[in-house]
Design a protein around this motif. Structure first.
Motif, mmCIF file in Angstrom:
data_model
loop_
_atom_site.group_PDB
_atom_site.id
_atom_site.type_symbol
_atom_site.label_atom_id
_atom_site.label_comp_id
_atom_site.label_asym_id
_atom_site.label_seq_id
_atom_site.Cartn_x
_atom_site.Cartn_y
_atom_site.Cartn_z
ATOM 1 N N LYS A 141 -19.096 7.591 8.677
ATOM 2 C CA LYS A 141 -20.184 6.914 9.160
ATOM 3 C C LYS A 141 -21.112 6.465 7.786
ATOM 4 N N ARG A 142 -21.133 7.634 6.974
ATOM 5 C CA ARG A 142 -21.939 7.221 5.788
ATOM 6 C C ARG A 142 -20.947 6.627 4.604
ATOM 7 N N ARG A 143 -19.662 6.833 4.668
ATOM 8 C CA ARG A 143 -18.868 6.093 3.810
ATOM 9 C C ARG A 143 -18.711 4.486 4.287
ATOM 10 N N GLU A 144 -18.957 4.083 5.475
ATOM 11 C CA GLU A 144 -19.146 2.908 5.930
ATOM 12 C C GLU A 144 -20.423 2.165 5.328
ATOM 13 N N ARG A 145 -21.420 2.927 5.533
ATOM 14 C CA ARG A 145 -22.543 2.500 5.138
ATOM 15 C C ARG A 145 -22.902 2.523 3.427
ATOM 16 N N THR A 146 -22.246 3.370 2.831
ATOM 17 C CA THR A 146 -22.393 3.359 1.426
ATOM 18 C C THR A 146 -21.678 2.384 0.840
ATOM 19 N N ARG A 147 -20.490 2.169 1.295
ATOM 20 C CA ARG A 147 -19.814 1.219 0.622
ATOM 21 C C ARG A 147 -20.232 -0.309 0.749
ATOM 22 N N ILE A 148 -20.928 -0.732 2.024
ATOM 23 C CA ILE A 148 -21.819 -1.800 1.921
ATOM 24 C C ILE A 148 -22.853 -2.014 1.053
ATOM 25 N N GLU A 149 -23.650 -0.723 0.811
ATOM 26 C CA GLU A 149 -24.726 -0.671 -0.174
ATOM 27 C C GLU A 149 -24.093 -1.251 -1.450
#
Length: 374
Positions: free
Chosen positions: A179-187
């Motif tokens: 979940k954090r990987r998805e959010r961080t790569r978008i950022e």
């Protein structure tokens, strides 16, 4: 900033070679050339030991090549010290100073280079504004109190505050949960677009490479196999390795015979008539036929019978994958979400989506090319 690698050769000694790549006797980078455009994010993918991280270290100046040159625009950077290359590096382990709060991590560069307090404060404040909502809250916290995603935001900001010419990212989000990987790569993607900084992004995850990169470089055994957009790699691979490496689920490769306008899957004693334009492009005799999951048409009267092992339903994609075996090969075929359970199903290739390769080696004989709707 345009970054060019020209004919780079990097050969470790035998012990280093085995330790770093798992192989001995071949270079880590074998006369590699790559042109990365100004402001472009170039994803680098390939199997373990293919030379991805070595390339990053060459650009950073942490490793020196035995031959070849590195250019920023038209300036030769090959022998420039790492600290003078204008590089911002983001690592998978964050590499933050644990005793310094977020602001201290950002300010350390200015302290080491004896910059003024006013310049440091202005640059940190500007960077915090660019990093977006809630980032200032991280400046007053120690790294141990931050989540993985928050640590990576501080690590990225620490690079940005230096106003780098080139970003180098070595699997920066591999340690985060899904979940954090998805959010961080978008950022990260948003930030790279905002700053327009030329970026080399190394990852083992092809989905991440596709999402992050404007173009993708596929490597194997210290050489570059192909450079292009995802569509170019997916629909027009230069060899069998690229075709099988790019795509999830992977392409199925079937041994076939081509004769008299037909393609014959001899192991199951089944033949299909080839469209004239494809038949004219193929030699007679043994070949290998490649079909991706979307390259099958289901429930056709002239289809070959697939023994179905299971059906994997993916509601979020409104689709299902039919899994089975044909001619000793595992088959993935996309079906509608409403596909009923069955033990067997008839399949026919969608000839607009079929690939052909030589029976031996990796030569491409025929690819469908990028569809018209792209």
């Amino acid at each position: 900033m345009r970054v060019r690698l020209e004919n780079i050769l990097k050969q470790y000694d035998e012990l280093e070679q085995v330790t770093l790549t798992g192989y001995k006797g071949r270079p880590a980078l074998d006369h590699v050339s790559l042109d990365i455009h100004d402001g472009e994010t170039m994803s680098i993918v390939g199997p373990s030991g293919c030379g991805k991280s070595t390339m990053l270290k060459i650009v950073a100046g942490l490793e020196m090549p035995q031959a070849g040159k590195l250019f920023y625009n038209d300036f030769d950077m090959t022998n420039i010290k790492p600290q003078d290359r204008g590089i911002g590096m983001v690592f998978q382990d964050y590499a933050l100073y644990p005793v310094m709060k977020g602001k201290g991590n950002l300010a350390y560069y200015f302290q080491m280079h004896q910059k003024s307090e006013a310049e440091m404060e202005a640059r940190v404040r500007q960077t915090a504004e660019l990093m977006g909502v809630d980032f200032e809250l991280l400046l007053g916290r120690l790294p141990d109190t931050l989540s993985g995603g928050e640590k990576q935001r501080v690590a990225i900001a620490r690079c940005i505050v230096r106003d780098p010419l080139v970003f180098l990212m070595d699997e920066p989000i591999v340690n985060l949960d899904a979940k954090r990987r998805e959010r961080t790569r978008i950022e990260i993607k948003k930030l790279l677009k905002k700053f327009g900084i030329t970026t080399i992004y190394v990852t083992h995850d092809q989905q991440e490479a596709i999402f992050m990169g404007d173009r993708i470089t596929v490597m194997r055994d210290g050489v570059i196999e192909q450079v292009g957009t995802f569509d170019e790699l997916y629909y027009s691979p230069v060899n069998l390795f690229v075709a099988t490496f790019i795509g999830t689920p992977p392409i199925t490769i079937l041994p076939v015979q081509v004769a008299n306008g037909q393609v014959i899957v001899s192991q199951v004693n089944h033949a299909w008539n080839l469209p004239e334009h494809i038949a004219a492009s193929l030699p007679q005799g043994a070949l290998r036929m490649g079909i991706r999951p979307e390259g099958w048409v289901l429930n056709t009267p002239d289809g070959v019978t697939l023994s179905v092992s299971h059906i994997e339903r993916i509601p979020t994609e409104r689709a299902a994958f039919v899994h089975g075996n044909l001619a000793g090969k595992h088959i993935n075929a996309i079906a509608s979400l409403e596909q009923p359970e069955t033990k067997a199903i008839a399949l026919t290739p969608d000839w607009d989506k079929v690939y052909f390769f030589a029976a031996e080696g990796e030569e491409v004989i025929y690819t469908p090319g990028t569809p018209d709707f792209f």
